[in-house]
Design an enzyme around this catalytic site. Sequence first.
Site, short mmCIF file in Angstrom:
data_model
loop_
_atom_site.label_atom_id
_atom_site.label_comp_id
_atom_site.label_asym_id
_atom_site.label_seq_id
_atom_site.Cartn_x
_atom_site.Cartn_y
_atom_site.Cartn_z
N ASP A 51 22.22 60.96 33.18
CA ASP A 51 22.81 61.94 31.66
C ASP A 51 23.85 62.80 32.63
O ASP A 51 23.83 63.24 33.52
CB ASP A 51 21.98 62.60 31.34
CG ASP A 51 22.61 63.74 30.83
OD1 ASP A 51 22.41 62.82 29.59
OD2 ASP A 51 23.11 64.95 30.63
N TYR A 56 31.53 67.44 31.41
CA TYR A 56 31.28 67.84 33.67
C TYR A 56 31.86 66.90 34.44
O TYR A 56 31.67 67.87 35.32
CB TYR A 56 30.28 66.99 33.31
CG TYR A 56 28.23 67.31 32.58
CD1 TYR A 56 28.40 68.15 31.63
CD2 TYR A 56 27.31 66.78 32.65
CE1 TYR A 56 27.46 68.12 30.63
CE2 TYR A 56 26.50 66.70 31.96
CZ TYR A 56 25.98 68.31 30.73
OH TYR A 56 25.51 68.17 30.14
N LYS A 81 28.62 61.83 26.41
CA LYS A 81 28.76 63.15 25.22
C LYS A 81 29.81 63.09 24.96
O LYS A 81 30.66 63.16 25.95
CB LYS A 81 27.39 64.40 25.45
CG LYS A 81 26.48 63.95 26.39
CD LYS A 81 25.38 65.40 25.91
CE LYS A 81 24.57 65.08 27.52
NZ LYS A 81 24.98 65.31 28.47
N HIS A 114 27.65 65.72 21.66
CA HIS A 114 27.16 66.56 22.42
C HIS A 114 26.76 68.06 21.22
O HIS A 114 25.69 68.69 22.05
CB HIS A 114 27.96 66.89 23.61
CG HIS A 114 27.35 67.85 25.12
ND1 HIS A 114 28.41 67.91 26.01
CD2 HIS A 114 26.50 68.38 25.17
CE1 HIS A 114 28.05 68.50 27.09
NE2 HIS A 114 26.86 69.50 26.59
P1 NDP Z 1 17.09 72.03 35.38
O1 NDP Z 1 16.04 72.40 34.54
O2 NDP Z 1 17.06 70.76 35.65
O3 NDP Z 1 17.26 73.03 36.19
C1 NDP Z 1 18.67 72.28 37.44
C2 NDP Z 1 18.78 73.84 38.45
O4 NDP Z 1 17.33 73.85 39.00
C3 NDP Z 1 20.23 73.49 39.77
O5 NDP Z 1 19.99 74.64 40.05
C4 NDP Z 1 18.81 72.57 40.71
O6 NDP Z 1 20.22 73.34 41.88
C5 NDP Z 1 18.15 73.50 40.84
N1 NDP Z 1 16.90 72.85 41.15
C6 NDP Z 1 16.29 70.79 40.90
N2 NDP Z 1 15.41 70.94 41.28
C7 NDP Z 1 14.29 71.90 41.60
C8 NDP Z 1 13.48 72.12 41.61
N3 NDP Z 1 12.69 71.04 42.17
N4 NDP Z 1 12.68 73.29 42.23
C9 NDP Z 1 13.57 74.51 42.55
N5 NDP Z 1 15.09 74.59 42.07
C10 NDP Z 1 15.52 73.12 41.54
O7 NDP Z 1 18.65 72.54 34.53
P2 NDP Z 1 20.40 71.92 33.67
O8 NDP Z 1 20.79 72.86 32.53
O9 NDP Z 1 21.24 71.24 34.86
O10 NDP Z 1 19.32 70.92 32.92
C11 NDP Z 1 19.17 69.30 33.15
C12 NDP Z 1 20.50 68.45 32.59
O11 NDP Z 1 19.90 68.63 31.21
C13 NDP Z 1 21.53 68.15 33.05
O12 NDP Z 1 21.98 68.30 34.41
C14 NDP Z 1 22.55 67.80 31.57
O13 NDP Z 1 22.82 66.95 32.46
C15 NDP Z 1 21.23 68.13 30.56
N6 NDP Z 1 21.76 69.01 29.98
C16 NDP Z 1 22.71 68.65 28.98
C17 NDP Z 1 22.85 70.22 27.84
C18 NDP Z 1 23.10 69.80 26.91
O14 NDP Z 1 24.45 70.74 25.92
N7 NDP Z 1 23.55 68.27 25.79
C19 NDP Z 1 22.42 71.06 28.60
C20 NDP Z 1 22.78 71.43 29.61
C21 NDP Z 1 21.39 70.26 30.51
P3 NDP Z 1 20.34 72.33 43.08
O15 NDP Z 1 20.72 71.12 42.65
O16 NDP Z 1 21.27 73.28 44.01
O17 NDP Z 1 19.16 71.64 43.47
#
Ligand code: NDP
Length: 278
Positions: A51, A56, A81, A114
């Site tokens: 995704d 991004y 998006k 988006h």
């Molecule tokens: P997530 O809920 O996926 O959390 C990601 C965060 O959690 C990062 O800081 C990561 O750090 C950390 N993390 C990852 N795995 C673990 C774990 N197993 N235990 C503890 N911490 C963890 O949040 P997102 O907001 O990134 O949402 C996921 C995806 O959804 C986005 O990346 C994007 O692709 C999409 N999205 C879409 C949006 C929209 O408007 N359509 C808005 C927001 C997100 P690290 O990388 O350091 O491991």
Amino acid sequence: MSKTEISTNTITLANGVRMPRVGLGTWRTSEGDEVKNSVQIALSNGYRLIDTATIYGNESGIGEALKSSGVPREEIFVTTKVWNSDHGYTETKKAFDLSARKLQLDYIDHYMIHWPVHGKFIDTWKAIEDLYDAGKVRTIGVSNFLPDHLEELAASARILPMVNQVEFHPYLQSPDLIAACAEMGIVVEAWSPIMQGKVTQVPELQEIGKRYGKTPAQVSLRWIFQKNIVIIPKSIRKSRILENADIFDFELTEEETARIDALDRGQRFGPDPGNFDF
Ligand code: NDP
């Protein structure tokens, strides 16, 4: 972890195309080596859904990772998006072409609006429908659409969105929105499914996880997965990319599911789609 399970777990969208149920998120993953590495790790460990979004700023690195992965193109499902400043019929087509070029793809698997920019998303959707008819995108959808936005779009759409990607996790469960999507045959995809890392601090998820030798992140992801909602957890770390996909060897009971359902408190970690100004 079973590579087979993540790569073969799919959900069928309204037009019959199968979308993977677990994917890799890439928001806040930097362009270049960081995104290339995380996508490569994901693909070599069974992930098939990636995704991204124009905003991004990492589509070029993803394109390079896809190309060098050795995974057949037809096995990969890429979502991107159209950003808010690119709304409108002509602008959307231009934005799509630029994304496809950066991703080095002849076609994109899923293209989304988006955010529901007021007064603009109807024309944007027309362009997306035309891209779909032209075979440039296999499936089409929206993101951050509330029931009112979906109704407004449905009133003029030729093709209904197949997916709605929305913020969804134990603290934000939006039952009305989930019901509206189900009624319209729209698959829900959860963003921030592990509450941007904050699930680790939720005692109920810790406690349930201990029963299965699983982490709070895995419990949250499994809970969403059992609701037939697609999940796209983001990580740049190999250990977590593997951890987030390792959710196929346990099943939450009805009692555990109800306990997590009861955590809903309407809390957003991202903007409110009913009131945003960007
Ligand atoms: P997530 O809920 O996926 O959390 C990601 C965060 O959690 C990062 O800081 C990561 O750090 C950390 N993390 C990852 N795995 C673990 C774990 N197993 N235990 C503890 N911490 C963890 O949040 P997102 O907001 O990134 O949402 C996921 C995806 O959804 C986005 O990346 C994007 O692709 C999409 N999205 C879409 C949006 C929209 O408007 N359509 C808005 C927001 C997100 P690290 O990388 O350091 O491991």
